[in-house]
Design a protein around this motif. Structure first.
Motif, PDB file in Angstrom:
ATOM      1  N   ALA A 102      39.798  -4.619  75.749  1.00 29.11           N
ATOM      2  CA  ALA A 102      40.384  -6.090  75.864  1.00 29.11           C
ATOM      3  C   ALA A 102      40.482  -7.122  74.268  1.00 29.11           C
ATOM      4  N   ASP A 103      39.104  -6.540  73.527  1.00 27.96           N
ATOM      5  CA  ASP A 103      39.699  -7.562  72.313  1.00 27.96           C
ATOM      6  C   ASP A 103      40.772  -7.058  71.313  1.00 27.96           C
ATOM      7  N   SER A 104      42.026  -6.192  72.352  1.00 32.10           N
ATOM      8  CA  SER A 104      42.554  -5.910  71.467  1.00 32.10           C
ATOM      9  C   SER A 104      44.257  -7.363  71.448  1.00 32.10           C
ATOM     10  N   GLY A 105      43.813  -8.020  72.659  1.00 35.09           N
ATOM     11  CA  GLY A 105      44.360  -8.754  73.583  1.00 35.09           C
ATOM     12  C   GLY A 105      45.954  -8.995  74.044  1.00 35.09           C
ATOM     13  N   LEU A 106      45.696  -7.135  74.320  1.00 33.63           N
ATOM     14  CA  LEU A 106      47.811  -6.598  74.397  1.00 33.63           C
ATOM     15  C   LEU A 106      47.923  -7.530  75.912  1.00 33.63           C
ATOM     16  N   ALA A 107      48.373  -7.326  76.513  1.00 27.68           N
ATOM     17  CA  ALA A 107      49.291  -7.831  77.850  1.00 27.68           C
ATOM     18  C   ALA A 107      50.735  -6.941  77.350  1.00 27.68           C
ATOM     19  N   PHE A 108      50.728  -6.541  78.811  1.00 30.58           N
ATOM     20  CA  PHE A 108      52.146  -5.775  79.012  1.00 30.58           C
ATOM     21  C   PHE A 108      52.763  -6.090  80.414  1.00 30.58           C
TER      22      PHE A 108
END
Length: 239
Positions: A102-108
């Motif tokens: 979650a800390d990566s902020g990565l959405a795909f």
């Protein structure tokens, strides 16, 4: 009208995703058997089981190619091996990265049609992408009447028969890209208003805090990406 053509560049080995970046990866799904075997080895048990449920070998192989490539792409951003990527799922089945990432902020978001897939990646922005192979359909007009707003349906119906599939799938991918970004289902298609013409690019009318961009990943394909907010920078990579 043809949607804007973008240059699909070879991705750098160390790809960096800045806060205002939107990356779109084009993935070819018809791959040699050794490549498929390598990708299949990175899938989770539930993904492998899902692949085996496909009746046709072609569909099974394309699922492996798409899901394995997705893992490899996300692994680049997270600096981990593809098999270490873990997913959770929303109620309607949309995958997202498990809580430990979650800390990566990565959405795909991933979409595939025929032998092509597109993967959209952003940071701290909702994102959705849809891809469709443009093809004649006997029920095109009835689908447009069911899922499109009256003005959209009237536009499709008013076109010469040879133009209808292209415009139909432009409407469809624009609506679906937004619904995939929000995790809503296809039943909401008729509530999403899109403005477009055969000669003008699409605009999302229903929600003003979203941006929409049409893409042309290959001949006879329609695609669109919906992104929360504005002011983002697009990069298109060839996987």
């Amino acid at each position: 009208m043809t949607a804007p053509k973008y240059l699909w560049l070879p991705a750098p080995t160390n790809v960096t995703l800045l806060p205002n970046d939107v990356h779109i990866w084009r993935i070819h799904l018809d791959l040699p058997e050794p490549t498929l075997e390598n990708l299949a080895a990175t899938l989770s048990d539930d993904e492998s089981a899902r692949a085996q449920r496909f009746y046709f070998q072609e569909h099974r192989q394309r699922f492996i190619a798409g899901r394995g490539s997705l893992r490899a792409i996300l692994g680049r951003y997270l600096a981990i091996a593809p098999q270490e990527v873990q997913f959770d799922y929303e109620a309607r089945g949309k995958p997202f990265l498990a809580h430990e990432f979650a800390d990566s902020g990565l959405a795909f978001n991933l979409s595939h049609s025929q032998d092509l897939a597109l993967c959209a990646v952003s940071k701290n922005r909702q994102i959705g992408i849809d891809l469709e192979y443009i093809r004649p359909m006997s029920d095109l007009e009835s689908l447009a009447q069911r899922f499109f707003l009256p003005r959209e349906y009237d536009l499709v119906r008013s076109l010469p028969p040879e133009q209808r599939p292209g415009v139909f799938f432009r409407f469809w991918t624009c609506k679906e890209a937004y619904l995939k970004a929000t995790g809503e289902g296809i039943a909401q298609l008729e509530k999403i208003e899109v403005s477009l013409t055969p000669s003008e690019p699409a605009k999302l009318q229903t929600f003003k805090d979203w941006s929409l961009l049409e893409l042309e990943p290959a001949d006879n394909y329609a695609a669109a990406v919906a992104v929360g907010g504005f002011g983002w920078d697009l990069k298109c990579w060839q996987y």
